[in-house]
Design a protein around this motif. Structure first.
Motif, mmCIF file in Angstrom:
data_model
loop_
_atom_site.group_PDB
_atom_site.id
_atom_site.type_symbol
_atom_site.label_atom_id
_atom_site.label_comp_id
_atom_site.label_asym_id
_atom_site.label_seq_id
_atom_site.Cartn_x
_atom_site.Cartn_y
_atom_site.Cartn_z
ATOM 1 N N MET A 81 0.825 -1.135 -0.006
ATOM 2 C CA MET A 81 -0.110 0.024 0.057
ATOM 3 C C MET A 81 0.857 1.430 -0.037
ATOM 4 O O MET A 81 0.174 2.365 -0.168
ATOM 5 C CB MET A 81 -0.834 0.102 1.130
ATOM 6 N N TRP A 82 2.278 1.156 0.102
ATOM 7 C CA TRP A 82 2.870 2.287 0.220
ATOM 8 C C TRP A 82 2.859 3.484 -0.794
ATOM 9 O O TRP A 82 2.906 4.512 -0.594
ATOM 10 C CB TRP A 82 4.506 1.819 0.446
ATOM 11 N N PRO A 83 2.607 2.911 -2.294
ATOM 12 C CA PRO A 83 2.627 3.847 -3.124
ATOM 13 C C PRO A 83 1.257 4.886 -2.956
ATOM 14 O O PRO A 83 1.111 6.153 -3.067
ATOM 15 C CB PRO A 83 2.395 3.188 -4.495
ATOM 16 N N TYR A 84 0.333 4.381 -2.551
ATOM 17 C CA TYR A 84 -0.924 4.819 -2.262
ATOM 18 C C TYR A 84 -0.841 5.612 -0.754
ATOM 19 O O TYR A 84 -1.440 6.641 -0.645
ATOM 20 C CB TYR A 84 -2.109 4.053 -2.145
ATOM 21 N N LYS A 87 1.025 9.099 -1.417
ATOM 22 C CA LYS A 87 0.569 10.120 -1.811
ATOM 23 C C LYS A 87 -0.622 10.698 -0.777
ATOM 24 O O LYS A 87 -0.634 11.917 -0.815
ATOM 25 C CB LYS A 87 -0.287 9.502 -3.165
ATOM 26 N N ALA A 88 -1.078 9.866 -0.041
ATOM 27 C CA ALA A 88 -2.190 10.532 0.851
ATOM 28 C C ALA A 88 -1.391 11.091 1.904
ATOM 29 O O ALA A 88 -1.932 12.171 2.396
ATOM 30 C CB ALA A 88 -2.831 9.141 1.549
ATOM 31 N N ILE A 89 -0.277 10.685 2.583
ATOM 32 C CA ILE A 89 0.436 11.366 3.458
ATOM 33 C C ILE A 89 0.961 12.683 2.912
ATOM 34 O O ILE A 89 0.807 13.774 3.858
ATOM 35 C CB ILE A 89 1.623 10.430 4.092
ATOM 36 N N CYS A 90 1.422 12.652 1.806
ATOM 37 C CA CYS A 90 2.001 13.892 1.243
ATOM 38 C C CYS A 90 0.840 15.111 1.081
ATOM 39 O O CYS A 90 1.264 16.352 1.500
ATOM 40 C CB CYS A 90 2.789 13.889 -0.010
ATOM 41 N N ALA A 91 -0.274 14.608 0.638
ATOM 42 C CA ALA A 91 -1.398 15.354 0.488
ATOM 43 C C ALA A 91 -1.868 15.960 1.703
ATOM 44 O O ALA A 91 -1.993 17.374 1.831
ATOM 45 C CB ALA A 91 -2.667 14.625 -0.158
ATOM 46 N N SER A 92 -1.775 15.169 3.138
ATOM 47 C CA SER A 92 -1.987 15.697 4.084
ATOM 48 C C SER A 92 -0.996 16.619 4.503
ATOM 49 O O SER A 92 -1.324 17.751 5.333
ATOM 50 C CB SER A 92 -2.206 14.537 5.200
ATOM 51 N N ILE A 93 0.301 16.601 4.407
ATOM 52 C CA ILE A 93 1.152 17.302 4.723
ATOM 53 C C ILE A 93 1.255 18.637 4.266
ATOM 54 O O ILE A 93 1.288 19.904 4.825
ATOM 55 C CB ILE A 93 2.690 16.648 4.355
ATOM 56 N N GLY A 121 9.361 8.858 -1.030
ATOM 57 C CA GLY A 121 10.209 7.805 -1.523
ATOM 58 C C GLY A 121 9.584 6.621 -1.874
ATOM 59 O O GLY A 121 8.466 6.344 -1.676
ATOM 60 N N THR A 122 10.415 5.630 -2.136
ATOM 61 C CA THR A 122 9.856 4.165 -2.421
ATOM 62 C C THR A 122 10.069 2.993 -1.494
ATOM 63 O O THR A 122 9.767 2.075 -1.742
ATOM 64 C CB THR A 122 10.563 3.618 -3.772
#
Length: 547
Positions: A81-84, A87-93, A121-122
């Motif tokens: 689930m890390w790719p998703y 994106k979700a964590i970065c949008a919250s930040i 990152g990956t």
């Protein structure tokens, strides 16, 4: 001539020192070694004691501590689930930092602050151990250890006047041991109302910080200053007992109301009631209760053959939500045979009351709740009552968590004599919650229920059939005029089976609890060993709340 040579020396020194520092910094940052020797790798069995001791810090907790579990399956889920999640964590930040950055725009000639790149990152974080803690509270406590050696791409651009300053975070490594508490547990999906996150120890954070292409962390002294500042800031916010509270469910949708006060009701009198009996009189009495409660209604005495009764009787009702609860009054005509006829009813919203102020109401009785009924023109008399809402003291309500306990102790230290006198005198509410029992076993049957005896009152929980580990989770309340300093409460675990005969009832264990500690501490929540039981325990939560 001497003056000229001195002047040129000073000018040369002033120009040479900055030039030398800049040149040294450039070579220190951008120079790379020509030859890098490959590290020597050995098997673990070939390492000596010193090398093995150095490796202990990197061994997962599930190897060192037996109460931590290995959760490879959870790490697999996080990796997929890390790719998703990224994106979700970065949008919250981004959404959280935008208003913070906006506060600095315009200060110090700053025009804009924005993320040019924001990616974690990956490489996903790994959970090196997972522990579930059992507590007596209505909560679930999780303690994972998380390590993350990531390759984030975080670039922040700050525009000052015409200059463009880029700040890049690289090679981030984090080791953190959080405590995640899901509380309170409720019967609504996802079955918990809040998430509380705190840190059990100071986190270890390491990263590179490039400013205008140069590694700022390579400057001697800067690395340690930044590390110390970050650890101190995070510790001041989230190190236990400080915590980050994240609401999950709307409090209005979760039925977790607690008692917040007592409603004092005085039923004074009634006037011109309906004639319901054959001889032209009635035998009235009043039933009163609060909406949203499943407790039995309170009743006044019966006034025989009286259409203008005077009671002057006082009652106390426990209030959980003064903004929404309503006092319901019903006047009945008592009949020796058959059902009792209702003479009328009326309602009083508690939001009309002011705390600790007595208010008198003279209410016209209605046939039913539909006030605008055009067919209900018959006068039914009126009733006079006096109401006083007494909220609990704020410090006596907040005794559920460690932070509340600490604040309670701090307030008691500030006013020692005043606090003690309030605790040891005055009315209050004694709440006894029987959560459940463990390993209760009868000789002939196991249908356990609990019996609570206090000051002549006897209350029972529901009976649970064929189990040695019953869960009741039932609360019983006793309103007292003074603290129960010298009182004890007896709790018995009984078992009963259907039918009449010998051994239809059986005692599975009993317990006597002295209430002195409850009065002084405000609350005791623990598991007790039952007397006359081999391994039986009972979980009881007792609270004393001051009015």
């Amino acid at each position: 001539m001497a003056f000229l040579s001195t002047l040129t020396g000073i000018i040369g020194f002033g120009m040479g020192v900055p030039f030398g520092l800049l040149l040294g910094f450039y070579f220190f940052i951008y120079s790379k070694p020509k030859f890098v020797q490959e590290p020597i790798t050995r098997r673990v069995s070939q390492l000596d004691n010193t090398a093995l001791l150095n490796l202990l810090h990197d061994i997962p907790l599930w190897v060192k501590c037996p109460d931590y579990e290995r959760v490879d399956w959870l790490n697999k889920i996080i990796a997929d689930m890390w790719p998703y999640l990224n994106k979700a964590i970065c949008a919250s930040i981004r959404s959280m930092t935008e208003p913070m950055f906006a506060e600095y725009v315009g200060m110090f000639q700053i025009k804009t602050i924005a993320f040019e790149n924001l990616s974690l990152g990956t490489i996903p974080p790994d959970i090196y151990g997972f522990k579930i803690c059992e507590t007596n509270e209505n909560e679930l406590v999780l303690e994972p250890e998380v390590r993350w050696a990531g390759n984030p791409n975080i670039v922040l651009v700050v525009k000052v006047l015409t200059f463009r300053i880029t700040i890049q975070v690289v090679d981030m490594q984090i080791l953190v041991a959080p405590r995640v508490t899901l509380k309170p547990l409720v019967p609504t999906i996802p079955c918990f109302a809040n998430v509380s996150v705190s840190l059990l120890k100071r986190p270890e954070i390491d990263f590179g910080l490039n400013v205008l292409g140069g590694d700022l962390m390579s400057i001697p002294g800067v690395y340690h200053i930044i590390q110390r500042t970050i650890k101190m800031q995070i510790a001041s916010l989230y190190l236990w007992p400080q915590s980050l509270e994240i609401p999950i469910l709307d409090p209005s949708t979760v039925a977790i109301n607690k008692s917040v006060g007592i409603l004092h009701v005085k039923v004074v009198r009634a006037h011109k009631l309906l004639k319901m009996d054959f001889l032209g009189t009635s035998d009235p009495y009043v039933k009163l209760n609060l909406t949203g409660e499943s407790l039995p209604a309170k009743k006044t005495s019966i006034k025989k053959r009286n259409l203008n009764p005077v009671w002057n009787e006082k009652f106390k009702l426990v209030v959980k939500d003064p903004e929404s609860q309503v006092l319901q009054l019903e006047v009945f005509d008592w009949d020796k045979v058959g059902t009792h006829d209702r003479l009328g009813m009326q309602f009083v919203p508690l939001k009309l009351l002011t705390a600790n102020e007595t208010k008198e109401f003279k209410l016209d009785l209605l046939k039913h709740t539909f006030i605008a009924d055009p067919y209900d023109k018959k006068p039914r008399g009126n009733i006079v009552i006096e109401l006083t809402y007494a909220p609990f003291r704020e410090e006596s309500i907040k005794v559920d968590g460690i932070g509340d306990v600490l604040s309670r102790k701090e307030s008691s230290l500030d006013r020692p004599s005043e606090n003690n006198s309030e605790v040891l005198s005055g009315a209050g509410l004694l709440s006894v919650t029987v959560q459940g029992a463990e390993d209760v076993e009868g000789l002939r049957h196991n249908n356990p229920y609990a019996v609570i005896r206090f000051r002549g009152d006897k209350k029972k929980t529901k009976k649970i059939k064929k189990t040695r580990h019953p869960l009741w989770n039932e609360e019983f309340q006793f309103m007292l005029e003074e603290p129960p300093l010298n009182d004890t409460i007896r709790i018995q675990v009984m078992s009963r089976r259907k039918g009449i005969g010998f051994h239809s009832k059986e005692c599975l264990g009993k317990l006597d609890i002295n209430l002195t500690d409850v009065v002084h501490n405000g609350r005791i929540n623990t598991k007790y060993h039952l007397m006359n039981s081999k391994n039986g325990k009972i979980h009881v939560d007792i609270k004393w709340t001051i009015v």
